[in-house]
Design an enzyme around this catalytic site. Structure first.
Site, short mmCIF file in Angstrom:
data_model
loop_
_atom_site.label_atom_id
_atom_site.label_comp_id
_atom_site.label_asym_id
_atom_site.label_seq_id
_atom_site.Cartn_x
_atom_site.Cartn_y
_atom_site.Cartn_z
CB SER A 15 -0.91 0.02 1.23
OG SER A 15 -1.61 1.26 1.26
CE LYS A 16 3.24 2.92 -5.42
NZ LYS A 16 4.34 2.18 -4.80
CE LYS A 66 -11.51 -0.68 -1.84
NZ LYS A 66 -11.35 -0.06 -3.16
CG ASN A 87 -12.50 4.39 -0.33
OD1 ASN A 87 -13.36 5.13 0.15
ND2 ASN A 87 -11.62 4.81 -1.22
N GLY A 131 -16.02 -4.46 -7.75
CA GLY A 131 -16.24 -3.42 -6.75
C GLY A 131 -15.81 -2.04 -7.22
NE ARG A 153 -13.30 -13.15 -16.30
CZ ARG A 153 -12.28 -13.35 -15.49
NH1 ARG A 153 -11.09 -13.66 -15.97
NH2 ARG A 153 -12.42 -13.23 -14.19
CE1 TYR A 217 -1.64 2.13 -8.16
CE2 TYR A 217 0.75 2.04 -8.31
CZ TYR A 217 -0.41 1.95 -7.57
OH TYR A 217 -0.33 1.65 -6.23
N1 LIG Z 1 -6.08 3.25 -8.84
C1 LIG Z 1 -6.89 3.08 -7.81
O1 LIG Z 1 -6.99 3.92 -6.91
C2 LIG Z 1 -7.78 1.86 -7.76
C3 LIG Z 1 -8.88 1.83 -6.89
C4 LIG Z 1 -9.71 0.69 -6.88
C5 LIG Z 1 -9.38 -0.40 -7.71
N2 LIG Z 1 -8.29 -0.33 -8.53
C6 LIG Z 1 -7.95 -1.45 -9.44
O2 LIG Z 1 -9.09 -1.80 -10.21
C7 LIG Z 1 -9.07 -3.18 -10.53
C8 LIG Z 1 -10.41 -3.81 -10.22
O3 LIG Z 1 -10.63 -3.82 -8.81
P1 LIG Z 1 -11.96 -4.42 -8.17
O4 LIG Z 1 -11.89 -4.12 -6.72
O5 LIG Z 1 -13.16 -4.00 -8.95
O6 LIG Z 1 -11.75 -5.99 -8.40
P2 LIG Z 1 -12.86 -7.14 -8.44
O7 LIG Z 1 -14.07 -6.74 -7.66
O8 LIG Z 1 -12.15 -8.38 -8.10
O9 LIG Z 1 -13.31 -7.20 -9.99
C9 LIG Z 1 -12.43 -7.64 -10.98
C10 LIG Z 1 -13.02 -7.40 -12.37
O10 LIG Z 1 -12.02 -7.73 -13.33
C11 LIG Z 1 -12.55 -8.70 -14.25
N3 LIG Z 1 -11.42 -9.54 -14.70
C12 LIG Z 1 -10.47 -10.12 -13.93
N4 LIG Z 1 -9.56 -10.77 -14.71
C13 LIG Z 1 -9.97 -10.61 -16.00
C14 LIG Z 1 -9.46 -11.03 -17.25
N5 LIG Z 1 -8.34 -11.78 -17.33
N6 LIG Z 1 -10.11 -10.67 -18.39
C15 LIG Z 1 -11.24 -9.92 -18.31
N7 LIG Z 1 -11.78 -9.47 -17.15
C16 LIG Z 1 -11.15 -9.81 -16.00
C17 LIG Z 1 -13.60 -9.44 -13.47
O11 LIG Z 1 -14.49 -10.07 -14.36
P3 LIG Z 1 -15.51 -11.23 -13.84
O12 LIG Z 1 -16.66 -10.51 -13.22
O13 LIG Z 1 -15.89 -11.95 -15.08
O14 LIG Z 1 -14.73 -12.06 -12.86
C18 LIG Z 1 -14.24 -8.26 -12.69
O15 LIG Z 1 -15.11 -7.51 -13.51
C19 LIG Z 1 -7.93 -3.79 -9.71
O16 LIG Z 1 -6.84 -3.99 -10.58
C20 LIG Z 1 -7.61 -2.73 -8.68
O17 LIG Z 1 -6.23 -2.76 -8.31
C21 LIG Z 1 -7.50 0.77 -8.58
#
Ligand SMILES: NC(=O)c1ccc[n+]([C@@H]2O[C@H](COP(=O)([O-])OP(=O)(O)OC[C@H]3O[C@@H](n4cnc5c(N)ncnc54)[C@H](OP(=O)(O)O)[C@@H]3O)[C@@H](O)[C@H]2O)c1
Length: 275
Positions: A15-16, A66, A87, A131, A153, A217
């Site tokens: 975590s940053k 969360k 969050n 999420g 997906r 990122y």
């Molecule tokens: N920059 C930031 O501040 C920030 C903040 C929040 C989240 N994020 C990033 O956002 C991303 C999503 O987070 P989340 O909390 O929403 O995760 P999550 O609830 O686990 O959801 C993951 C999503 O990615 C899809 N997915 C996973 N692997 C895939 C693949 N190989 N091909 C196509 N779709 C795929 C899943 O599809 P299915 O539904 O089909 O499984 C689902 O829609 C993470 O990488 C997280 O690090 C960044």
């Protein structure tokens, strides 16, 4: 007693947030300590209660807690209620715990203020239905885009989100195969880049004016952003700015002071490049 803040998650050592919030505190001359806390998967609620019994004033919550934080909060902001995920937790004067979700506001701020990408009147493609995507849909629809299309997906999850948010604006779900036109803005909200994979998407969604954002990122462009650049996108952006801006919104909720996120973002970007 110094006010305490922390991020709780499992794992947490990546975590940053401690770096970001400590820099915000120094800038804004706020007397506080912010740390990272590794919480056992079954031990979230007691960890939060213990934290707020002492000098704890606020928490950030990350994977996988969360939804637990959403359940635990005594009161929720409207955007946390819609996102069904929290969050940010803040202790109130009456001892109750407020839950908020700053992810979507952070992404909108990064796009609009830092990247000069406006969403009003634009066609937006959102990839993913987890999420993070749930958290951005209300703040995105508040910007009044022409339309939002969600693809995922697992198609049913995209359809469910579109149904849940359709009262708030023009939003629909499609399958990857149905996508056949360029969008103004594309957001990758999947975790596919984590494993170096790409969502199964056609280059037809990229036009010469398309701006593409990946919530992930890293030191280099993510696989998705490399793909978008090769397909001719006008602009590609990663999620570091979202990370800093969602933290800035949390900091404001806790301390009532707006930190200089630009300065912290520039420092983090330089640190990433040095790695
Ligand atoms: N920059 C930031 O501040 C920030 C903040 C929040 C989240 N994020 C990033 O956002 C991303 C999503 O987070 P989340 O909390 O929403 O995760 P999550 O609830 O686990 O959801 C993951 C999503 O990615 C899809 N997915 C996973 N692997 C895939 C693949 N190989 N091909 C196509 N779709 C795929 C899943 O599809 P299915 O539904 O089909 O499984 C689902 O829609 C993470 O990488 C997280 O690090 C960044």
């Amino acid at each position: 007693m110094t006010d305490l803040y922390a991020v709780m998650g499992n794992p947490i050592n990546h975590s940053k947030s401690p770096i970001i919030h400590s820099q915000f505190a120094t800038q804004a001359k706020q007397d506080l300590v912010y740390s990272a806390m590794l919480v056992p998967t079954e031990g979230f609620e007691p960890a939060v209660k213990d934290f707020f019994k002492g000098s704890g004033r606020g928490l950030n919550i990350t994977v996988p807690f969360k939804e637990n934080a959403f359940q635990l909060a005594d009161k929720l902001t409207p955007r946390a209620q819609t996102a069904q995920a929290v969050n940010t937790l803040a202790i109130q004067e009456d001892g109750s715990i407020l839950g908020d979700n700053t992810d979507g506001a952070g992404l909108v701020r990064d796009l609009v203020m830092n990247q000069n990408v406006n969403l009003a009147g634009k066609t937006i493609l959102v990839i993913g239905a987890g999420g993070a995507v749930r958290g951005i849909l209300q703040p995105f629809l508040e910007e009044v885009p022409e339309k939002i299309v969600i693809v995922n997906r697992t198609v049913e999850k995209a359809q469910l989100l579109a149904d849940n948010f359709k009262e708030l604006g023009n939003i629909e779900a499609k399958t990857f195969e149905e996508l056949d036109e360029p969008f103004d803005v594309i957001i990758n909200g999947t975790s596919a880049s984590l494993s170096g994979e790409l969502p199964p998407i056609s280059e037809s969604v990229i036009g010469e004016h398309t701006s593409v954002y990946d919530m992930m990122y890293g030191k280099e462009l993510t696989p998705f952003l490399k793909w978008a650049e090769q397909a001719g996108a006008a602009k590609v952006m990663d999620g570091l700015g979202m990370l800093v801006e969602q933290a800035a919104v949390s900091f404001e909720i806790w301390r009532g002071v707006k930190p200089d996120s630009q300065q912290v973002l520039a420092q983090l970007r330089a640190q990433l490049a040095d790695k």
